[in-house]
Design a protein around this motif. Structure first.
Motif, PDB file in Angstrom:
ATOM      1  N   SER A   1      -7.625 -41.157  15.050  1.00 14.35           N
ATOM      2  CA  SER A   1      -9.041 -41.556  15.076  1.00 14.35           C
ATOM      3  C   SER A   1      -8.882 -43.076  14.703  1.00 14.35           C
ATOM      4  CB  SER A   1      -9.618 -41.093  13.644  1.00 14.35           C
ATOM      5  OG  SER A   1     -10.907 -41.707  13.387  1.00 14.35           O
ATOM      6  N   SER A   2     -10.011 -44.024  15.022  1.00 16.12           N
ATOM      7  CA  SER A   2      -9.857 -45.458  14.737  1.00 16.12           C
ATOM      8  C   SER A   2     -10.517 -45.612  13.545  1.00 16.12           C
ATOM      9  CB  SER A   2     -10.694 -46.023  15.815  1.00 16.12           C
ATOM     10  OG  SER A   2     -12.072 -45.540  15.887  1.00 16.12           O
ATOM     11  N   SER A   3     -11.043 -44.668  12.824  1.00 19.23           N
ATOM     12  CA  SER A   3     -11.559 -44.849  11.414  1.00 19.23           C
ATOM     13  C   SER A   3     -10.431 -44.906  10.443  1.00 19.23           C
ATOM     14  CB  SER A   3     -12.679 -44.138  11.076  1.00 19.23           C
ATOM     15  OG  SER A   3     -13.850 -44.149  12.050  1.00 19.23           O
TER      16      SER A   3
ATOM     17  N   SER B   1     -10.689 -53.208  18.353  1.00 20.54           N
ATOM     18  CA  SER B   1     -11.558 -52.169  17.702  1.00 20.54           C
ATOM     19  C   SER B   1     -11.688 -51.064  18.543  1.00 20.54           C
ATOM     20  CB  SER B   1     -13.006 -52.970  17.865  1.00 20.54           C
ATOM     21  OG  SER B   1     -14.215 -52.059  16.796  1.00 20.54           O
ATOM     22  N   ASP B   2     -11.814 -49.873  17.778  1.00 23.74           N
ATOM     23  CA  ASP B   2     -12.088 -48.723  18.081  1.00 23.74           C
ATOM     24  C   ASP B   2     -10.848 -47.896  18.976  1.00 23.74           C
ATOM     25  OD1 ASP B   2     -15.458 -49.538  19.129  1.00 23.74           O
ATOM     26  OD2 ASP B   2     -14.646 -48.314  17.341  1.00 23.74           O
TER      27      ASP B   2
ATOM     28  N   TYR C   1      -7.156 -46.149  19.256  1.00 23.88           N
ATOM     29  CA  TYR C   1      -6.598 -45.463  18.492  1.00 23.88           C
ATOM     30  C   TYR C   1      -5.548 -44.436  19.409  1.00 23.88           C
ATOM     31  CZ  TYR C   1      -9.468 -41.333  19.601  1.00 23.88           C
ATOM     32  OH  TYR C   1     -10.144 -40.339  20.214  1.00 23.88           O
TER      33      TYR C   1
END
Length: 650
Positions: free
Chosen positions: A152-154, A169-170, A172
Motif C-alpha cells: 500500500s502507498s499509505s 507518490s502513490d 508501492y
C-alpha cells in the motif's frame, strides 16, 4: 491506391512506435544510472512475512553499491510503528551486504546485526508496510537515505521520501505470499520505480539477488613504477676461496603461536547504577599493539546492552557508543597487557544473575575478541529491612517512616497510601504500600509485569524475579514496592514475594473511555477504551483517530491476540492499559475481545458498542445484556406474526 496509402500509414506508425520505444528505453536506462548513483547504502531485500511465526525471523538486507567502505554510525532505521533502531560503530565493505534481523535477539557480527526485542518490540506489516533508512537519529527529508513501501502507498514517512526525491507518490511494491521476500532485481540498482523490485520465492539473505548479473568490479589505481638507477659495479679481483668446514645444523622446533585471549575479572555481586571495578587481561598478542575495551551485560545472554563502561572524559558509555570513547590498552613486548576500569549495570530491570563479558577491539582494524562470560549477582540499592508484613490491610491514614539514606543521598521513606493517585506526591526511590484491582495479570503484557487500577489511577507492578504471582482479574492486591520508572513509565518494583498479597475482595474495574484527544501521563497505567477510525496499520501496531488525535495501539505477542484484519478507514473499538515507552504513550490490549473492527460505523446501545449486522460487544458485563438481546428477538418475532396475519386477511 487506397491500399497503398493504408500500407504507408501502417509503416509510418510502426516507425514512430519503434522510435518512441527506443527513446523510452534510453530515458529509463539514464534514469537508472543517474538515480542509482545518488544512493550510497540501499535497502536491497526485505523478508517481512516469513513462514510460520514472524517474531525473530524477519530481516532487512542493506547493500553498499560503491567502491568504498560506508560507516553506518548514527544511522537509524524503522520498519514498524514506534520502533527505531540506531546503528552503532558498524560499516559495510564495498559491494557487500549487512543483514539486520528485526525484533530478534542474537549475537552481532560484521555481516549480521540484531535489533533485540526491547528497543524494537513489534514486527513488520505482513499485508503492507515500509522500511525507512536515515543517516541520523533525526528523521526528516534531509537525512532520509532510502525508502520502500509495499502492499500500500499509505505508509508512514512516505512524505520524507517524496520530498527528498527518492520515492514517487502513490508508488508501492506489490507483495507475494508468506515465505517470499521483496528485493531489487539487481543489487544496489534502485531507480525508485516498481520494476526495480521482484518477489523472490527463495530469499537471498546476505547474498546476490541476481546471480546472472555481475556488478562492475571496483577499479583500483595502479601505482606508477619509478625505475631505480643502479651504480655501475666496480670489478674487484677474485679472492682466494678457503673451504669452509661442514657444520651440521641443529633443528629447533618452531613454537605454535597461541591465539589472542581475553580474561575478564569482576566482583561476584554489585548494585544497580553503582561504580563496579573490572580487570581485563590480554595474552598472546602482538608486541606494542593497541586495543579498546568495553563491558557488556545481559540478563538472558541474548541482549547485551545492560552495562555502561567508564571511558573518555570520565563518562560512562553505552555498549553501542563509538569505540573511541572506551578505555585503551597497549600490549608489552611479550604481547600481554592488563587494564583496570569501572562499569555500571543500568537500572530499570529486575534484580538477579547477570552475565558479563568484555569485548576488545584492535585499533588498527575491525578485529573484535570476546572474553568468557562471568556471572554477577545484581541487587537493588534498597535495604532489605523495608520488607513489610503481608498480613496488614491498607491504612486509610498516610504513614511516613524515615529510613536510612540510599547511596544517592536521598532519604528513603515508607508510606501507606489511600489511593494510587497519591503516587504523584511521592518521590522516586521511596517505598510505598497501596492497593488496587488486577486489570492485567502477570505475564499478559510482559514477563514479570502486571497492572492494577483502583479507580483513581493505575500502576505497573514488577514481580520479583522467578516468582509467579497468581491473582485473578478484579481481585484486590495489597502491594509494597519501590516507586521507580521503567523506560519513562512509573512503576512499583516489588522486592520480595511476601510484599504481594492477593486478597479475597473483588472489584472489577470498568474501562474509562477516551472520548477525544491524545493519551498522556495522566492516563498511564489505567484501563481505558477508545473508539475511532484506523489512520495507520502496520504489523501488530495500529493508530486510531478518535476525532481529536491519533492514539497508538500495540498488540504484544505475549497476549496471544490475533490482530483483526483492518485497513485505513475502518472503524475500531479498543480496550487496554495505557503504557509509556520512552515518551510514546500507547494502549495495550489484553484479550482478543479487547479489539473490535468494522468496515462501517458502530452504534451505541446502553453503553455497548454494536457491530453492524453482528452481535453486541459488551463493555460492562451484566444481566441486562441478555435481557436486551431477548427483547430484540421478541420484537422481531412479533413483526413476523403481524405480517403473517395481514396476508391471511387479504
Amino acid at each position: 491506391m487506397e491500399d497503398n496509402q493504408k500500407t504507408i500509414t501502417k509503416v509510418l506508425l510502426a516507425v514512430f512506435c519503434a522510435a518512441g520505444l527506443i527513446v523510452y528505453m534510453n530515458i529509463t536506462s539514464d534514469q537508472h544510472s543517474v538515480l542509482a548513483a545518488t544512493h550510497d547504502v540501499v535497502i536491497n531485500e526485505v523478508l517481512f512475512d516469513p513462514n510460520g511465526t514472524d517474531t525473530g525471523l524477519e530481516w532487512i538486507e542493506l547493500y553498499n553499491p560503491v567502491c568504498s567502505t560506508i560507516s553506518l554510525l548514527g544511522y537509524s532505521i524503522t520498519a514498524s510503528s514506534g520502533d527505531y533502531y540506531v546503528f552503532g560503530d558498524v560499516s559495510i565493505a564495498p559491494r557487500d551486504y549487512l543483514v539486520l534481523h528485526w525484533n530478534a535477539d542474537g549475537s552481532d557480527s560484521e555481516s549480521e546485526l540484531f535489533t533485540g526485542t526491547v528497543v524494537v518490540d513489534s514486527n513488520m506489516g505482513n499485508s503492507s508496510g515500509y522500511v525507512t533508512l536515515y543517516s541520523d537519529s533525526v528523521r526528516n527529508e534531509t537525512t532520509i537515505v532510502d525508502y520502500v513501501a509495499y502492499g500500500s502507498s499509505s505508509q508512514p514517512w512516505i512524505s520524507h521520501a517524496i520530498g527528498a526525491g527518492i520515492w514517487i507518490s502513490d508508488l508501492y511494491i506489490p507483495i507475494g505470499v508468506s515465505g517470499q521476500s521483496l528485493g531489487l532485481f539487481q543489487d544496489g540498482i534502485d531507480a525508485n520505480v516498481g520494476s526495480d523490485w521482484l518477489v523472490f520465492d527463495t530469499p537471498t539473505e546476505g547474498s546476490p539477488n541476481n546471480v546472472l548479473v555481475t556488478p562492475t568490479p571496483c577499479v583500483q589505481a595502479t601505482p606508477t613504477m619509478v625505475p631505480t638507477v643502479l651504480p655501475t659495479p666496480v670489478v674487484s679481483p677474485t679472492p682466494t676461496v678457503i673451504p669452509t668446514p661442514t657444520v651440521t645444523p641443529t633443528l629447533v622446533p618452531t613454537p605454535t603461536p597461541q591465539p589472542l585471549s581475553v580474561k575478564l575479572t569482576v566482583p561476584s555481586s554489585t548494585l544497580f547504577e553503582t561504580n563496579t571495578p573490572f580487570s581485563v587481561e590480554i595474552a598472546h598478542g602482538v608486541n606494542q599493539e593497541s586495543y579498546r575495551v568495553k563491558i557488556e551485560a545481559s540478563f538472558d545472554a541474548h541482549v547485551w546492552y545492560k552495562a555502561t563502561t567508564l571511558g573518555k572524559d570520565d563518562k560512562f558509555y553505552a555498549w553501542n557508543s563509538s569505540w573511541d570513547n572506551f578505555p585503551s590498552i597497549t600490549t608489552d613486548r611479550l604481547g600481554g597487557a592488563v587494564v583496570n576500569g569501572s562499569f555500571k549495570i543500568k537500572s530499570g530491570d529486575i534484580p538477579g544473575n547477570y552475565v558479563l563479558r568484555a569485548k576488545v577491539k584492535r585499533v588498527t582494524d575491525d578485529v573484535v575478541i570476546t572474553s568468557f562470560q562471568e556471572t554477577v549477582v545484581v541487587s537493588e540499592p534498597i535495604p532489605s529491612v523495608l520488607t513489610p508484613s503481608p498480613s496488614r490491610t491498607p491504612d486509610l491514614q498516610d504513614q511516613v517512616n524515615v529510613l536510612p539514606d540510599d547511596q544517592s543521598g536521598h532519604t528513603v521513606s515508607l508510606r501507606t497510601l489511600d489511593t494510587i493517585a497519591q503516587l504523584s506526591e511521592v518521590t522516586h526511590g521511596d517505598v510505598v504500600t497501596l492497593s488496587g484491582s488486577v486489570v492485567s495479570k502477570q505475564g499478559v503484557l510482559g514477563t514479570g509485569f502486571m497492572y492494577i487500577d483502583d479507580g483513581t489511577d493505575g500502576i505497573l507492578l514488577s514481580v520479583p524475579n522467578g516468582y509467579t504471582f497468581s491473582c485473578d482479574l478484579g481481585r484486590v492486591v495489597l502491594v509494597t514496592g519501590e516507586y521507580k520508572t521503567r523506560y519513562g513509565e512509573d512503576m512499583l518494583r516489588v522486592i520480595n514475594a511476601d510484599d504481594l498479597l492477593c486478597t479475597d475482595q473483588i472489584i472489577h474495574r470498568v474501562s474509562r473511555e477516551i472520548e477525544s484527544g491524545s493519551i498522556g501521563k495522566s492516563d498511564e497505567g489505567q484501563l481505558v477504551s477508545i473508539y475511532g477510525i484506523v489512520s495507520e496499520t502496520s504489523g501488530d501496531v495500529f493508530t486510531i483517530d478518535n476525532g481529536g488525535s491519533d492514539v497508538q495501539v500495540v498488540i504484544k505477542e505475549s497476549t496471544g491476540i490475533d490482530k483483526p484484519k483492518m485497513r485505513v478507514g475502518y472503524y475500531v473499538w479498543a480496550v487496554g492499559v495505557v503504557s509509556q515507552y520512552n515518551g510514546t504513550y500507547r494502549i495495550l490490549p489484553r484479550f482478543q475481545e479487547d479489539v473490535q473492527v468494522s468496515s462501517v460505523p458502530f452504534s451505541r446501545v446502553l453503553g455497548s458498542m454494536v457491530l453492524p449486522k453482528t452481535a453486541i460487544v459488551p463493555i460492562e458485563q451484566g444481566w441486562w445484556v441478555s435481557l436486551l438481546g431477548l427483547g430484540t428477538l421478541l420484537m422481531y418475532l412479533a413483526a413476523l406474526l403481524e405480517q403473517v396475519n395481514a396476508k391471511r386477511q387479504h
